[in-house]
Design a protein around this motif. Structure first.
Motif, PDB file in Angstrom:
ATOM      1  N   ASN A  58      36.298  48.661  34.613  1.00 54.78           N
ATOM      2  CA  ASN A  58      37.021  49.760  33.975  1.00 54.78           C
ATOM      3  C   ASN A  58      37.540  49.241  32.641  1.00 54.78           C
ATOM      4  N   PRO A  59      38.019  50.111  31.746  1.00 59.87           N
ATOM      5  CA  PRO A  59      38.345  49.696  30.376  1.00 59.87           C
ATOM      6  C   PRO A  59      39.744  49.137  30.184  1.00 59.87           C
ATOM      7  N   VAL A  60      40.500  48.900  31.264  1.00 64.01           N
ATOM      8  CA  VAL A  60      41.891  48.460  31.148  1.00 64.01           C
ATOM      9  C   VAL A  60      42.000  47.011  31.600  1.00 64.01           C
ATOM     10  N   LEU A  76      45.885  38.965  40.248  1.00 67.37           N
ATOM     11  CA  LEU A  76      45.851  39.931  39.160  1.00 67.37           C
ATOM     12  C   LEU A  76      44.647  40.857  39.272  1.00 67.37           C
ATOM     13  N   ALA A  77      43.502  40.307  39.649  1.00 70.46           N
ATOM     14  CA  ALA A  77      42.309  41.139  39.802  1.00 70.46           C
ATOM     15  C   ALA A  77      42.512  42.197  40.878  1.00 70.46           C
ATOM     16  N   THR A  78      43.253  41.852  41.923  1.00 74.02           N
ATOM     17  CA  THR A  78      43.500  42.790  43.015  1.00 74.02           C
ATOM     18  C   THR A  78      44.342  43.979  42.561  1.00 74.02           C
ATOM     19  N   LEU A  79      45.138  43.801  41.500  1.00 79.47           N
ATOM     20  CA  LEU A  79      45.976  44.894  41.008  1.00 79.47           C
ATOM     21  C   LEU A  79      45.162  46.028  40.403  1.00 79.47           C
ATOM     22  N   GLY A  80      43.893  45.758  40.049  1.00 80.89           N
ATOM     23  CA  GLY A  80      43.044  46.844  39.575  1.00 80.89           C
ATOM     24  C   GLY A  80      42.566  46.745  38.150  1.00 80.89           C
ATOM     25  N   PHE A  81      42.832  45.634  37.480  1.00 78.44           N
ATOM     26  CA  PHE A  81      42.354  45.476  36.111  1.00 78.44           C
ATOM     27  C   PHE A  81      40.829  45.460  36.061  1.00 78.44           C
ATOM     28  N   VAL A 320      41.524  48.731  26.267  1.00 75.25           N
ATOM     29  CA  VAL A 320      42.939  48.416  26.070  1.00 75.25           C
ATOM     30  C   VAL A 320      43.341  47.276  26.993  1.00 75.25           C
ATOM     31  N   GLN A 321      44.461  46.655  26.648  1.00 74.15           N
ATOM     32  CA  GLN A 321      45.040  45.599  27.485  1.00 74.15           C
ATOM     33  C   GLN A 321      46.532  45.848  27.658  1.00 74.15           C
ATOM     34  N   LEU A 322      47.048  45.386  28.802  1.00 76.44           N
ATOM     35  CA  LEU A 322      48.462  45.560  29.150  1.00 76.44           C
ATOM     36  C   LEU A 322      49.143  44.215  29.318  1.00 76.44           C
ATOM     37  N   CYS A 337      46.475  54.335  33.255  1.00 76.70           N
ATOM     38  CA  CYS A 337      45.733  54.088  32.009  1.00 76.70           C
ATOM     39  C   CYS A 337      44.242  54.284  32.190  1.00 76.70           C
ATOM     40  N   VAL A 338      43.697  53.844  33.321  1.00 78.41           N
ATOM     41  CA  VAL A 338      42.259  53.999  33.568  1.00 78.41           C
ATOM     42  C   VAL A 338      41.880  55.471  33.585  1.00 78.41           C
TER      43      VAL A 338
END
Length: 342
Positions: A58-60, A76-81, A320-322, A337-338
């Protein structure tokens, strides 16, 4: 799934910001290792997008700075980035600036940090990336590289090339960070002469590494929001000349216009969060006007909602990045955001 972060935030905000960071990741890592974290987090939203030859789920993404050493990749990957950017890493380990070096400005949904590229060194980070499940399963991980504080500007190119060589085998892409305000004189690398020298050195190093490994890894550049409008033209020209694949706009700001009267508002360091939204968007717009879709732009700075993402897309961002928004809004912000992307 119920968003529990608003219930946890008062506890975290009662702690010193850096201590809260360490505590939060310790708990996330513990939950991830025992397989429980995914039970508290909705499944990642899959909205595939291809940018710079990379397939993002995804783009986030996660902006550099939250996980400087690659110690928390799987959590962090598990959070959905859709992708993670790790670093900034430097050739040698360094402790960074003295504490306290991170400050919350909750009235402005903002942070000020002067961490100073504290990290365990590039080799330790690369090894952690290799061991992560996310990497082994093909997740997109960018490595953000910089110079040691003890390295002079005259020798800075050597540090960046050294880091590029170290991260090249594992990085999905490589970002040269020349825009942190927390390493003395680092932002001078954004000047036309020094930037040309650095990008030339990285360009030549990438040609050799592409031949060595049989694959051309994308190279990104991360810039500051405090540049003058006419700076973006020569930066755009250099991005094209040296075949830089994307530009990340932007890092933190040294401006205090919107926060000077707030507690901690005049602490030294880089300001992130809502106050940087407009200047980041302006930088994206200027770059888009100069680049005319020839180089993708990754929008960072001030994202606290899906509407903020829409502004960055409208200005010209492809991804985008957070960072700071995640601290104020929690993991639900990633999904919000996604959903903005078509």
């Amino acid at each position: 799934m119920i968003n529990t972060y608003p219930l946890l935030r008062p506890l975290l905000f009662s702690m010193d910001p850096e201590a809260a960071h360490d505590f939060s990741f310790a708990q996330l890592d513990r939950l991830e290792r025992c397989g429980l974290l995914s039970r508290f987090i909705d499944k990642p939203l899959i909205k595939p997008v291809h940018v710079c030859g990379i397939a993002f789920r995804n783009p986030v993404g996660l902006a550099a700075g939250l996980d400087k050493d690659g110690k928390h990749i799987d959590a962090l990957a598990t959070l959905g980035f859709g992708f993670l950017e790790i670093g900034t890493v430097t050739p040698k380990a360094q402790s960074g600036n003295p504490k306290p070096r991170m400050f919350r400005l909750p009235e402005a949904n903002a942070l000020i940090n002067r961490m100073g590229f504290n990290n365990d060194g590039v080799d330790a980070c690369v090894e952690r990336v290799r061991r992560s499940r996310f990497y082994q399963e093909g997740g997109v991980i960018g490595l953000n590289i910089g110079k040691n504080a003890s390295t002079t500007l005259e020798d800075a190119n050597q540090d960046y090339v050294m880091c590029m060589k170290a991260v090249y085998p594992v990085a999905s892409y490589i970002t040269a960070n020349i825009s942190s305000p927390n390493t003395k004189n680092l932002r001078d690398l954004q000047g036309e002469t020094l930037l040309r020298q650095l990008l030339s050195a990285l360009h030549q190093a990438r040609i050799a590494l592409s031949d060595q490994y049989g694959v051309r890894k994308p190279l990104f550049l991360k810039i500051a929001p405090d540049l003058q409008a006419n700076d973006f033209k020569f930066i755009a020209d250099l991005l094209l000349e040296f075949e830089i694949d994307a530009v990340i706009a932007t890092n933190t700001t040294i401006s205090r216009v919107d926060v000077a009267t707030l507690p901690h508002g005049n602490e030294a360091g880089g300001l992130s969060g809502s106050p940087v939204l407009n200047s980041s968007n302006q930088a994206i717009h200027h770059l888009f006007q100069s680049l005319q879709n020839r180089v993708p732009i990754i929008g960072v700075g001030g994202i606290q909602s899906g509407n903020d993402v829409r502004q960055k897309i409208d200005a010209g961002a492809s991804l985008v990045q957070l960072y700071t928004g995640l601290i104020y809004k929690g993991p639900q912000l990633i999904r919000d955001c996604v959903r903005v992307f078509n």
